[in-house]
Write a protein that holds these residues in place. Structure first.
Motif, PDB file in Angstrom:
ATOM      1  N   GLU A  46       0.978  -1.211  -0.056  1.00  0.00           N
ATOM      2  CA  GLU A  46      -0.056   0.008  -0.205  1.00  0.00           C
ATOM      3  C   GLU A  46       0.753   1.264   0.043  1.00  0.00           C
ATOM      4  N   SER A  47       1.922   1.034   0.259  1.00  0.00           N
ATOM      5  CA  SER A  47       3.168   2.326   0.276  1.00  0.00           C
ATOM      6  C   SER A  47       3.846   2.669  -0.822  1.00  0.00           C
ATOM      7  N   ILE A  48       3.877   2.021  -1.916  1.00  0.00           N
ATOM      8  CA  ILE A  48       4.567   2.155  -3.146  1.00  0.00           C
ATOM      9  C   ILE A  48       3.844   2.199  -4.078  1.00  0.00           C
ATOM     10  N   HIS A  49       3.634   3.213  -5.037  1.00  0.00           N
ATOM     11  CA  HIS A  49       2.703   3.559  -6.201  1.00  0.00           C
ATOM     12  C   HIS A  49       3.328   4.387  -7.036  1.00  0.00           C
ATOM     13  N   ILE A  50       4.251   3.957  -8.018  1.00  0.00           N
ATOM     14  CA  ILE A  50       4.950   4.589  -9.059  1.00  0.00           C
ATOM     15  C   ILE A  50       4.340   4.616 -10.434  1.00  0.00           C
ATOM     16  N   GLU A  51       4.119   5.716 -11.089  1.00  0.00           N
ATOM     17  CA  GLU A  51       3.930   5.555 -12.414  1.00  0.00           C
ATOM     18  C   GLU A  51       4.691   6.268 -13.250  1.00  0.00           C
ATOM     19  N   TYR A  52       5.023   5.359 -14.503  1.00  0.00           N
ATOM     20  CA  TYR A  52       5.912   5.880 -15.297  1.00  0.00           C
ATOM     21  C   TYR A  52       5.356   6.301 -16.781  1.00  0.00           C
ATOM     22  N   ILE A  53       5.422   7.317 -17.259  1.00  0.00           N
ATOM     23  CA  ILE A  53       5.030   7.667 -18.697  1.00  0.00           C
ATOM     24  C   ILE A  53       6.201   7.765 -19.543  1.00  0.00           C
ATOM     25  N   PHE A  54       6.301   6.908 -20.762  1.00  0.00           N
ATOM     26  CA  PHE A  54       7.330   6.798 -21.680  1.00  0.00           C
ATOM     27  C   PHE A  54       6.895   7.432 -22.852  1.00  0.00           C
ATOM     28  N   GLU A  72       3.621   6.496  -0.472  1.00  0.00           N
ATOM     29  CA  GLU A  72       3.452   7.181   0.784  1.00  0.00           C
ATOM     30  C   GLU A  72       5.077   7.178   1.124  1.00  0.00           C
ATOM     31  N   LYS A  73       5.939   6.709   0.440  1.00  0.00           N
ATOM     32  CA  LYS A  73       7.372   6.641   0.550  1.00  0.00           C
ATOM     33  C   LYS A  73       8.372   7.099  -0.484  1.00  0.00           C
ATOM     34  N   LYS A  74       9.403   7.687  -0.135  1.00  0.00           N
ATOM     35  CA  LYS A  74      10.342   8.001  -1.181  1.00  0.00           C
ATOM     36  C   LYS A  74      10.556   6.634  -2.210  1.00  0.00           C
ATOM     37  N   HIS A  75      10.917   6.898  -3.305  1.00  0.00           N
ATOM     38  CA  HIS A  75      11.333   5.559  -4.370  1.00  0.00           C
ATOM     39  C   HIS A  75      12.448   6.109  -5.328  1.00  0.00           C
ATOM     40  N   SER A  76      12.930   5.236  -5.511  1.00  0.00           N
ATOM     41  CA  SER A  76      14.206   5.461  -6.542  1.00  0.00           C
ATOM     42  C   SER A  76      13.967   5.996  -7.769  1.00  0.00           C
ATOM     43  N   GLY A  77      12.779   5.653  -8.278  1.00  0.00           N
ATOM     44  CA  GLY A  77      12.321   5.809  -9.787  1.00  0.00           C
ATOM     45  C   GLY A  77      13.152   5.471 -10.888  1.00  0.00           C
ATOM     46  N   ILE A  78      13.638   4.263 -10.626  1.00  0.00           N
ATOM     47  CA  ILE A  78      14.590   4.107 -11.697  1.00  0.00           C
ATOM     48  C   ILE A  78      13.903   3.306 -12.907  1.00  0.00           C
ATOM     49  N   PHE A  79      14.495   3.462 -13.960  1.00  0.00           N
ATOM     50  CA  PHE A  79      14.193   3.052 -15.203  1.00  0.00           C
ATOM     51  C   PHE A  79      15.207   2.847 -16.362  1.00  0.00           C
TER      52      PHE A  79
END
Length: 313
Positions: A46-54, A72-79
């Motif tokens: 429930e704490s990680i939800h990252i959306e990528y638009i390419f 709800e948490k910081k994320h690396s956002g790696i791609f």
């Protein structure tokens, strides 16, 4: 997804056991201009939800990525972004909750200038999108994104009476290129070395010459990827150096590929006469010598008009 755009799109989806990945086509403002657009959603609990638009725009040679953190948490956002089998991924920063990071990458200087078929790949968390297209790049053209000869200089070593050619090769791209650096002069039939200028590097190659330190040295130097293959040319420069003077150099069309039957010994009538008859006459047929003697004045004037000094781009 974009077959009517003339781009072959291959989609590979890998679902990781520890996360949920959602994939789908979306419509955005397309910061890359006229672009193909895809989205990937990475969720974990429930704490990680990252959306990528390419987004990929073939017209502008750009890849745009938007990374949004709706968790709800910081994320690396790696791609990842790949172009012709090398990484084009920019430096990625962490993305805080309820914030977005935006990236724009110009892939032009990542393309392999010796290939006609190119591939752009992008994705995150086991999902990759691959775009294939065909584009011919003239690797010998001025201002093309490929290695080129930036400077040449004849070095003279009076202590032992020898000379050498120093060749500065500039690689203005984001990929390394292996190459041969080959020179021939009136006195040196052929000498070469190999090297691999790395991204955005100027590498200096030194080629020993057979001329003495007090000789007029004239010849040409070429850089290429493979012997006998005309599709692997990078560039050619001719040069002339007199003792006590700067090395004069100018661009010359790369006509004959080293390693082919059409390759001939170095010939330049203006430079030959500047050497005041020191030339090994075995390099020239009787007919060539007569033509050169008759037209030397015209050729000398022409040489001054089109000869450029050192810098080529």
């Amino acid at each position: 997804m974009s077959v009517d755009r003339g781009i072959l799109l291959a989609l590979v989806i890998l679902v990781m056991s520890s996360s949920v990945v959602t994939v789908g086509a979306i419509n955005t403002q397309q910061p890359c201009g006229s672009a193909v657009s895809e989205t990937v959603v990475h969720e974990m609990g429930e704490s990680i939800h990252i959306e990528y638009i390419f987004e990929y725009s073939r017209e502008s040679n750009k890849v745009c990525v938007e990374v949004s953190n709706e968790g709800e948490k910081k994320h690396s956002g790696i791609f990842h972004i790949g172009v012709d089998n090398i990484s084009a991924t920019p430096e990625v920063s962490e993305v805080a909750p309820n914030e977005s990071n935006h990236y724009k990458v110009n892939i032009s200087n990542h393309l392999d200038s010796l290939e006609k078929n190119h591939t752009v790949e992008m994705g995150a968390w086991g999902t990759s999108y691959t775009y294939n297209f065909t584009r011919e790049i003239d690797s010998t053209a001025r201002n093309s994104l490929s290695p080129y000869i930036e400077d040449v200089e004849v070095a003279r070593y009076e202590d032992n009476g020898s000379s050498a050619l120093r060749v500065a090769v500039r690689n203005p791209t984001e990929r390394g290129y292996g190459m041969y650096v080959q020179a021939k002069t009136f006195g040196t039939k052929r000498v070469y070395t190999t090297g691999a200028p790395q991204p955005n590097e100027t590498k200096v190659f030194t080629l020993p010459l057979e001329e003495g330190s007090d000789a007029v040295v004239a010849g040409k130097v070429r850089i290429f990827d493979d012997w006998g293959d005309p599709d692997t040319k990078y560039g050619q420069v001719e040069f002339m150096s007199e003792p006590g003077a700067d090395t004069e150099s100018w661009q010359k069309e790369f006509e004959h590929m080293p390693g082919t039957d059409s390759e001939a010994p170095y010939q330049n009538e203006s430079a030959r006469h500047a050497r005041s008859g020191v030339v090994d006459e075995d390099y020239y047929s009787e007919r060539t010598q007569k033509i050169g003697a008759a037209g030397v004045v015209v050729l000398l004037v022409a040489a001054v008009a089109w000869r450029r000094r050192r810098k080529f781009r």
